[in-house]
Design a protein around this motif. Structure first.
Motif, short mmCIF file in Angstrom:
data_model
loop_
_atom_site.label_atom_id
_atom_site.label_comp_id
_atom_site.label_asym_id
_atom_site.label_seq_id
_atom_site.Cartn_x
_atom_site.Cartn_y
_atom_site.Cartn_z
N ARG A 115 9.94 0.00 55.20
CA ARG A 115 10.06 -1.05 54.18
C ARG A 115 8.24 -2.11 54.41
N ASP A 116 7.63 -1.95 55.53
CA ASP A 116 6.67 -1.82 55.74
C ASP A 116 5.50 -1.54 54.98
N VAL A 117 6.05 0.05 53.56
CA VAL A 117 4.96 0.03 52.94
C VAL A 117 5.25 -0.11 51.92
N LEU A 118 7.06 0.31 51.77
CA LEU A 118 7.56 -0.09 50.53
C LEU A 118 7.83 -1.47 49.73
N GLY A 119 8.19 -2.07 50.95
CA GLY A 119 7.99 -3.77 51.51
C GLY A 119 6.73 -4.62 49.61
N ASN A 120 5.71 -3.34 49.69
CA ASN A 120 3.71 -4.22 48.93
C ASN A 120 4.14 -3.88 47.65
N PHE A 121 5.64 -3.04 46.89
CA PHE A 121 5.86 -3.07 45.52
C PHE A 121 7.43 -3.06 45.20
N ASP A 122 7.39 -3.23 43.68
CA ASP A 122 8.48 -2.85 43.84
C ASP A 122 9.06 -1.48 42.94
N LEU A 135 5.91 0.54 41.91
CA LEU A 135 4.92 -0.57 40.82
C LEU A 135 4.76 -2.15 41.77
N ALA A 136 3.71 -1.96 41.46
CA ALA A 136 2.71 -3.58 41.38
C ALA A 136 1.87 -4.24 41.00
N PRO A 137 1.39 -5.34 40.38
CA PRO A 137 0.69 -5.54 39.05
C PRO A 137 -0.18 -5.00 38.81
#
Lengths: 146, 98
Positions: A115-122, A135-137
């Motif tokens: 989650r430390d990495v995945l939390g920056n994305f959908d 996905l990220a903006p």
């Protein structure tokens, strides 16, 4: 930003969600690694096999801090490095941080993207549509009802 | 270990991007090869370390031996992968274990 992963057949005949990545080693070279996408893992963890390749300086975690799972705790170290992913539009993305790494090569058979990495994305993990997407903006998902 | 923070940045260096794109293509080819050749490396790879480079497999006793095979046999293949193959084949919950 959109990064596409893949469903990968593993040694036990099970197909699992995987993200191909490149991890920066001490010599400035990038090692290729398959990361299991694990949204239940608090931390991204590098396998000991990968650590052996990277030859990075390691740090011990603070006393009393463990990396634990259902089977108990395991010895680990901390490394500061870069995980590189390739966006679908061909742009390279660097994720820089401090990551845990197991010291026993038999503890974990593959590195884990937590989650430390995945939390920056959908995160989309869709087996029926065979999709794995970070996905990220400016990318986003939409749910349509038929 | 407190909640970690990662920084994420795009790389604007076209040369580096092209180099990693080529590496990723080799990585993808090794992955694809392995997925169609598991029956050629199992069960002998169980409990050992499996290297795949140049769409070829090697079974080693240690990670160091596996990476040494990659470096000597396929030094050009930076898409090589090495992984531990568990002795057992049952369902997995990915967590640390002893």
């Amino acid at each position: 930003m959109q990064v596409t992963g893949e469903w990968q057949l593993r040694d036990d005949g099970v197909v699992r969600p995987i993200m191909r990545a490149k991890v920066l080693g001490s010599a400035g070279t990038l090692a290729s690694e398959n990361f299991l996408i694990d949204s239940g893992a608090d931390r991204t963890v590098l396998s000991a096999v990968l650590l052996a390749r990277l030859q990075l300086p390691t740090q011990n975690a603070d006393p009393g801090v463990t990396l634990s799972g259902i089977g108990g705790t395991s010895e680990f170290v901390l490394v500061t490095t870069v995980i590189a992913l390739m966006r679908d539009d061909g742009v390279l993305v660097r994720i820089r941080g401090e990551f845990a790494g197991f010291t026993d090569p038999k503890t974990l058979d593959m590195s884990v993207l937590g989650r430390d990495v995945l939390g920056n994305f959908d995160l989309i993990i869709g087996r029926h549509r065979n999709e794995i997407l970070l996905l990220a903006p400016r990318h986003r998902y939409r749910i349509d009802r038929e | 270990m407190s909640e970690p923070a990662c920084s994420i940045e795009d790389v604007s260096d076209a040369h580096e991007t092209a180099r990693v794109q080529s590496q990723d293509a080799r990585h993808r080819r090794n992955n694809a090869w392995l997925q169609t050749h598991w029956d050629a490396v199992l069960p002998q790879a169980r409990g050992k370390f499996l290297a795949v480079a140049g769409q070829e497999a090697f079974i080693a006793q240690t990670p160091e031996e596996a990476w040494a095979w990659v470096d000597t046999t396929h030094p050009e293949d930076d898409g090589a992968i090495v992984q531990y193959i568990r002795p057992e084949a049952g369902p997995r919950i990915y967590a640390s274990h002893r």
